[in-house]
Design an enzyme around this catalytic site. Structure first.
Site, mmCIF file in Angstrom:
data_model
loop_
_atom_site.group_PDB
_atom_site.id
_atom_site.type_symbol
_atom_site.label_atom_id
_atom_site.label_comp_id
_atom_site.label_asym_id
_atom_site.label_seq_id
_atom_site.Cartn_x
_atom_site.Cartn_y
_atom_site.Cartn_z
ATOM 1 C CG ASP A 1 -2.192 0.804 0.984
ATOM 2 O OD1 ASP A 1 -2.159 1.706 0.128
ATOM 3 O OD2 ASP A 1 -3.208 0.557 1.658
ATOM 4 C CD GLU B 1 -6.804 5.317 2.911
ATOM 5 O OE1 GLU B 1 -5.836 4.976 3.594
ATOM 6 O OE2 GLU B 1 -6.710 5.629 1.712
HETATM 7 C C1 BGC Z 1 -5.158 2.926 0.312
HETATM 8 C C2 BGC Z 1 -5.260 1.866 -0.762
HETATM 9 C C3 BGC Z 1 -5.189 2.493 -2.120
HETATM 10 C C4 BGC Z 1 -3.919 3.313 -2.215
HETATM 11 C C5 BGC Z 1 -3.708 3.960 -3.569
HETATM 12 C C6 BGC Z 1 -4.022 3.879 0.084
HETATM 13 O O1 BGC Z 1 -4.122 4.937 0.934
HETATM 14 O O2 BGC Z 1 -4.984 2.305 1.564
HETATM 15 O O3 BGC Z 1 -6.449 1.154 -0.601
HETATM 16 O O4 BGC Z 1 -5.232 1.502 -3.096
HETATM 17 O O5 BGC Z 1 -3.967 4.335 -1.240
HETATM 18 O O6 BGC Z 1 -4.529 5.035 -3.778
#
Ligand code: BGC
Length: 878
Positions: free
Chosen positions: A336, A538
């Site tokens: 990630d 998030e």
């Molecule tokens: C998230 C992921 C995402 C990535 C790319 C991260 O902050 O946890 O789910 O795919 O960003 O945007």
């Protein structure tokens, strides 16, 4: 460690016998795996592919190999970089668009992707082989970062639809829209099994129980990738299952926190979506930011204590031994966003340890950072810290996936058959599919007296904070990260619930008045009240460990919804409440005040999917019935953070203590599987007056102990002064020695009154907050200060008066939680002069600030522009 060859395979499991009752009878629901299964992928190893991969790998230099292992972000990558480093893939983060243009059209996207593709090809011009470049994006509910795309319901709603075939069709439609922008790869689906409602990513999961996750994951992957024959065609894309593993199991729901569970639970609850998706041929797995505290999660640095590294991105056990080894996953393991930096032993510019754990591709955002990761990895390979076999394993996987996706045979992005086809994006078939998904995802919790369906001839008052708010309806990850800045002009063709109601009743029989400021309720047959959470993504949506699930107490604006419902009840109007939410919340009083109550989750842009079911057809007969069923238990208590269905497929599963409510209960208000249909009548449809959760009074407040020094010399660093904003990824500490520059605030040390130290803060007109926080984020019960006549006193100098509200509050959450608008007082101060402002704690409490759990004793929040200097901050008593 698992003995791989003897492992039970997923095929054995499918052949029957979950081991649950020893009878060997085929069981409904997901199988039980007593150990990590060998997963037979739809993509069986193909000797021709392997041979071609080896042929290319053998010719690649170390530098070329490392180019495949780094994935920079659009805003942090130039064409020259792509050419020079022969970058293997790039992504666009949420809210990043070509040229910073939120309304970039398909052509602009294709041109952007195509230009990088070409630059990489140029990099290989002198070489006897080439490795095509690929582009990744987060298409998590449709191709949601792209203007004009179809926005499907978030996974939480799709789960309720209980329709795996629907999910596959959504995958197919989404893949076409991604292909229309010239991209190859999506970071979806999320196959988390969220177990704690505080988690800000709860809505990205299909269900709290693996039953639906297991059934859906394979379908979504099949839809996106088109099976083994489809992936290499122009109409499909590579799918990523995320976030491996147990991102939904973190203790207290902390985003990026640590899962504390047995390996059996890790496997049979949290890995189940991965197992079925890998079986369906998923080609990428994203390793989670989060960690797992299991004893098997050993550290692989000689001499380090066991479990020194609990983060998944540093776990050789979970990445290499389990996923690649025991389960036999042969695709890409990608980390990630900068997640390697959270692994002990790594920094944002050094991922060596995490590479050794098993990461194949590193998603690294910043330009300095990705170049440093590349440089360090090169040195580490040359010095033997990273074995060459590890690099080869990583690159072999990348090449294999690219080959399966037909990238050597596909023309450049702009020449692919769907590329640049504006009609594919938001195609009417896709929107019809989204509308069907909305319809199927609605869960009816109450329908007293046959309130629903409504007659299309009704006079309808549409009220509630979410009545006409596309952000609440679509949620996070909608044309931006947090989903909070979008307006209807960003989502062409979108229909809010208010607009959808008007389209049924006609404008003249529908009035929209969110807070009942104008309408006379008595003039209507029924009120449709839309309530719900503001959008978030998030960690910005995470509720603090000590927080509440009580909707009306989460934000002041939510409390207004409860007040609206009370007023409508007094006025004697029939009420249908529609709730937009990313998680089940405590809304018992809201349900009691409603005649019918519908949970619509985060349905997206097709508000008409809701009215399809709310209203009868022109002949008065129901046009569509409710078919959504809860895949999440609905909480009975304000702090039922984690009351989940007991997974029936796990033998001897014991409910862990943290899944009980604080009262020790494990009883939801509405259980997993609940959902009424219009045919339900009587007590089934009307539970009567549901008992409210009467929380015991809080313990007495500890008395205030002298002034609380928050900022300034006397505070002695007890609290850190920080900058936060929705555009800054991580929170920045303010330095008192030198300027601190962020996108949203520029801070600079200045002399304070009487020789004290102070800091000037230029708020730049974005969402921004400056706050003082306990570095350990330990909450303190500070109600004693209020009882002692307390106030927050702070030295302030206004250099440029604020143009918008400036809230004083006590939290570090985004978007703004309760606070008191200080802008009028700040504007009234003489410019350029130091003053000490004192704000009584009683005023803050009236504004909703929770004084019982304070880890941030001071915060200023604004979305506007102003230049303020702040000196000492203290909590004083009489
Ligand atoms: C998230 C992921 C995402 C990535 C790319 C991260 O902050 O946890 O789910 O795919 O960003 O945007």
């Amino acid at each position: 460690m698992t003995g791989q060859p003897e492992n039970r395979t997923t095929e054995d499991a499918a052949a029957g016998g979950t081991g649950r009752d020893g009878a060997g009878a085929p069981a409904a629901g997901p199988p039980y795996f007593p150990e990590w299964p060998r997963v037979a992928s739809a993509f069986a190893a193909d000797p021709r592919v392997e041979e071609r991969v080896e042929g290319i790998l053998a010719q690649m230099t170390l530098e070329e190999k490392l180019g495949q292992m780094i994935q920079p972000e659009l805003a942090e990558l130039t064409l020259e970089d792509a050419r020079e480093y022969k970058i293997g893939s790039a992504l666009n983060g949420a809210g990043i668009w070509p040229g910073g243009n939120r309304h970039a059209d398909v052509k602009e996207w294709v041109e952007t992707v195509d230009a990088f593709w070409e630059a990489v090809e140029e990099g290989y011009a002198e070489r006897p082989f080439r490795v095509p470049f690929m582009w990744a994006t987060d298409a998590v509910h449709g191709h949601n970062n792209v203007y004009g795309a179809t926005i499907f319901p978030h996974n939480i709603g799709l789960g309720a639809a209980r329709d795996p075939g629907l999910v596959r069709r959504i995958g197919e439609a989404t893949a076409r829209e991604i292909a229309a922008t010239g991209m190859d790869w999506t970071f979806a689906p999320t196959v988390a099994t969220p177990r704690d409602r505080r988690w800000g990513r709860y809505y990205e999961g299909y269900s709290e129980d693996p039953e639906v996750v297991y059934a859906y994951a394979r379908e979504m992957v099949s839809g996106l990738q088109g099976g083994t024959d489809g992936l290499a065609t122009d109409a499909h894309v590579i799918s990523t299952i995320k976030h491996w593993v147990a991102d939904g199991a973190t203790f207290e729901g902390v985003d990026r926190g640590t899962a504390r569970c047995e390996e059996d639970v890790l496997r049979n609850i949290h890995a189940m979506g991965f197992i079925s998706a890998i079986e369906a041929g998923a080609q990428a797995v994203m390793a989670s930011f989060s960690g797992w505290s299991g004893p098997a999660n050993y550290d692989h640095t000689p001499g380090r204590p066991v479990a020194y590294n609990h983060k998944i991105c540093g776990s050789r056990y979970l990445l290499t031994d389990v996923l690649k080894g025991a389960m036999g996953f042969d695709g890409i393991v990608i980390s990630d966003w900068d997640a390697h930096a959270e692994v002990a032993g790594c920094t944002v510019g050094d991922a060596g340890y995490a590479i050794n754990a098993g990461l194949d591709v590193l998603m690294v955002a910043g330009r300095e950072a990705w170049r440093s990761v590349w440089r360090n990895a090169r040195e580490q390979v040359l010095s033997g810290v990273i074995p060459m076999e590890r690099v080869d394993d990583a690159v072999r996987r990348v090449l294999r996936v690219k080959m399966r996706a037909g990238l050597w045979d596909k023309p450049r992005p702009r020449e692919r058959s769907l590329a640049g086809e504006a009609s594919v994006l938001g195609h009417h078939d896709h929107r019809a599919l989204a509308r069907e998904a909305v319809r199927k995802s609605l869960v009816l919790l109450k329908n007293a007296g046959g309130t629903l369906p409504l007659s299309p001839a009704s006079r309808v008052l549409v009220a509630g904070s979410a009545a006409d708010d596309i952000r609440k309806q679509a949620g996070g990850w909608t044309l931006s990260w947090q989903g909070n800045e979008v307006t209807l002009s960003d989502l062409p063709g979108a229909t809010t619930l208010a607009a959808a109601v008007a389209s049924v009743t006609g404008e003249d029989r529908c009035q929209v008045d969110p807070y009942l400021e104008h309408a006379d309720p008595a003039a209507f047959d029924v009120a449709v009240v839309a309530i719900g959470e503001d959008s978030y993504a998030e960690m910005r949506g995470t509720i603090k460990p000590w927080g509440t699930l009580e909707y009306a107490r989460l934000k002041q604006s939510y409390a207004r919804d409860l007040a609206t419902l009370r007023r409508l009840r007094e006025a004697g109007v029939r009420v249908v409440t529609v709730m937009f939410t990313g998680r089940p919340l405590y809304v018992t009083e809201e349900i009691n005040l409603s005649d019918a109550f519908v949970v619509a989750w985060l349905p997206g842009t097709e508000g008409v999917g809701i009215t399809d079911v709310l209203f009868a057809g022109p002949d008065g007969a129901p046009a569509h019935d409710f078919q959504g069923r809860l895949t999440f238990s609905w909480p009975r208590r304000k702090r039922s953070m984690s009351v989940n269905r007991v997974p029936p497929h796990i033998p001897g599963y014991r409910v862990p203590a943290e899944e009980l409510s604080p009262e020790g209960e494990h009883e939801p208000l509405f259980p997993y599987g609940f959902g009424l249909s219009l045919r339900d009548t009587g007590t089934a449809a009307d539970p009567g007056e549901l008992p409210l959760d009467q929380e015991p009074p809080p313990p007495p407040a500890p008395p205030a102990a002298g002034p609380l020094e928050v900022a300034g010399a006397r505070a002695g660093g007890a609290y850190r002064l920080r900058i936060g904003g929705h555009n800054t990824w991580s929170r920045e500490d303010i330095s008192f020695d030198r300027p601190t520059e962020t996108l949203v605030v520029r801070a600079e040390p200045v002399p304070g009154p009487g020789g004290t130290s102070a800091v000037s803060l230029r708020f730049m007109g974005y969402v921004a907050f400056v706050y003082a926080q306990d570095p350990e984020q330990r909450p303190r019960d500070l109600r004693g200060y209020r009882e002692a006549g307390g106030r927050i006193a702070f030295d302030v100098r206004v250099d440029e008066a604020p143009d918008l509200p400036v809230y004083l509050g006590c939290h570090d959450d985004y978007p703004a939680q309760p606070g008191l608008d200080l802008a009028p007082s700040l504007r009234a101060l003489p410019a350029g002069t130091w003053t000490t402002l004192e704000v009584p704690l009683t005023d803050l409490e009236r504004a909703g600030v929770d004084l019982r759990h304070v880890d941030v004793p001071f915060m200023l929040y604004t979305e506007g522009r102003t230049l303020l200097s702040i000196g000492e901050v203290r909590w004083l008593t009489d």
